[in-house]
Each structure stands twice: as structure tokens, then as C-alpha cells.
Motif scaffolding. Structure first.
Motif, short mmCIF file in Angstrom:
data_model
loop_
_atom_site.label_atom_id
_atom_site.label_comp_id
_atom_site.label_asym_id
_atom_site.label_seq_id
_atom_site.Cartn_x
_atom_site.Cartn_y
_atom_site.Cartn_z
N GLU A 58 -2.37 -13.96 -9.67
CA GLU A 58 -3.12 -14.48 -8.47
C GLU A 58 -1.99 -15.70 -8.09
O GLU A 58 -2.42 -16.78 -8.65
CB GLU A 58 -4.45 -14.91 -8.71
CG GLU A 58 -5.55 -13.90 -8.93
CD GLU A 58 -6.69 -14.21 -8.75
OE1 GLU A 58 -7.24 -14.96 -8.06
OE2 GLU A 58 -7.67 -13.30 -9.37
N ASP A 123 -6.08 -22.17 -6.85
CA ASP A 123 -5.90 -20.56 -6.07
C ASP A 123 -7.23 -20.44 -5.48
O ASP A 123 -8.43 -20.38 -6.32
CB ASP A 123 -5.36 -19.80 -7.20
CG ASP A 123 -6.09 -19.51 -8.29
OD1 ASP A 123 -6.87 -20.63 -8.77
OD2 ASP A 123 -6.04 -18.61 -9.05
N ARG A 130 -4.90 -12.42 -4.18
CA ARG A 130 -4.29 -11.36 -5.06
C ARG A 130 -3.41 -10.49 -4.29
O ARG A 130 -2.45 -9.94 -5.01
CB ARG A 130 -5.68 -10.75 -5.56
CG ARG A 130 -5.24 -9.83 -6.95
CD ARG A 130 -6.65 -9.35 -7.67
NE ARG A 130 -7.77 -9.33 -6.67
CZ ARG A 130 -8.86 -10.28 -6.90
NH1 ARG A 130 -8.52 -11.39 -7.78
NH2 ARG A 130 -9.81 -10.05 -6.18
#
Length: 150
Positions: A58, A123, A130
Motif C-alpha cells: 500500500e 497511508d 492500494r
């Protein structure tokens, strides 16, 4: 004064590195009685084989700084590590700072250190990160979806 070494080091700098990640990396280095660059090296050298094996990473979203300027973080790493980073970034079509943040974030998490910044994760959750290309390439996004859908 640090002990002398025969290793050849090179300079690099990355922008957009959250202070919390750097603080946690420094704390891990202090706890292990090593240099922060050793933490960076371990983090990078753990991410590269994961990527090459096809693991989905990710990629963090690196937001532009307020006012348009980001403070660069300067570090010295072994020349071989810098080359490995550049080669991995080329192979996986990711920007160096995004690669470095992901490597450091994952390594710190694995070792039980904080990876939050100002109360928000480095993130953002969800498919937007993703499935987004770390370099903005639509081709890379399509290839990524193909690789991860099977």
C-alpha cells in the motif's frame, strides 16, 4: 566519533517524510544502539524482496506541502543500497520518496514502533491507495489490478 569504515556512502534526500516516521526510526536506532541509516538500510532491504516476490504494497500518498515547498530529509546510505533503491523504483515504477516512506513505515510497524502522523495514518485506508499508481501512470494501475486480481 563513529568508528572508521571501508564502506562507501552516498548522499540522498527525500521530501515528504513524516516527522513521526523519522522520530520512530531514530528511537528504534537508539534502542538498538545503531545509526538511523542502519534502520533505513534494513527497511529498504526488506521491502525490495517483497516487491520482487509480487507482494502488494500500500503505497503512501504523499501530499504536497503547504506553500508548495517540502523540507527535504538528507541521509547518507551505502552506495550499494542507494543503487538498490533506484533499481527497485525503476522496476516497480515508484518514486523514491514514496518507496522510502513505505519501506520505513512497514519496517517500523513490524518492529512495533509508531507510524502515525498528527493522528492520521501515513497511508490512508482503502482502494484509492492500494490501486493507485505511486507515479500516476494509468498503465501501471491497470497492470497492478491485473496482477492482484488473480
Amino acid at each position: 566519533m563513529p568508528p572508521r569504515t571501508n564502506k562507501e556512502y552516498g548522499d540522498t534526500s527525500y521530501t515528504g517524510i513524516p516527522d513521526q516516521l523519522l522520530d520512530s526510526a531514530r528511537k528504534l536506532a537508539r534502542d538498538r544502539n545503531i545509526y538511523p541509516r542502519d534502520v533505513f538500510t534494513e527497511a529498504v532491504l526488506e521491502l525490495i524482496p517483497r516487491l520482487d516476490a509480487g507482494d502488494v504494497v500500500e503505497w503512501p500518498k504523499v501530499a504536497p506541502a503547504k506553500g508548495g515547498k517540502q523540507k527535504p530529509y538528507h541521509t547518507r546510505l551505502e552506495v550499494g543500497v542507494l543503487e538498490a533503491i533506484r533499481n527497485a523504483c525503476d522496476r516497480h515504477e515508484v518514486k523514491g520518496n514514496v518507496f522510502f516512506i513505505a519501506a520505513l513505515r512497514d519496517y517500523l510497524r513490524k518492529n512495533g514502533y509508531a507510524t502515525e502522523t498528527q493522528g492520521a495514518p501515513v497511508d490512508p485506508p482503502g482502494d484509492a491507495v492500494r490501486n493507485a499508481s505511486p507515479n500516476g501512470s494509468a498503465t501501471h494501475r491497470a497492470a497492478h489490478r491485473t496482477q492482484t486480481s488473480g
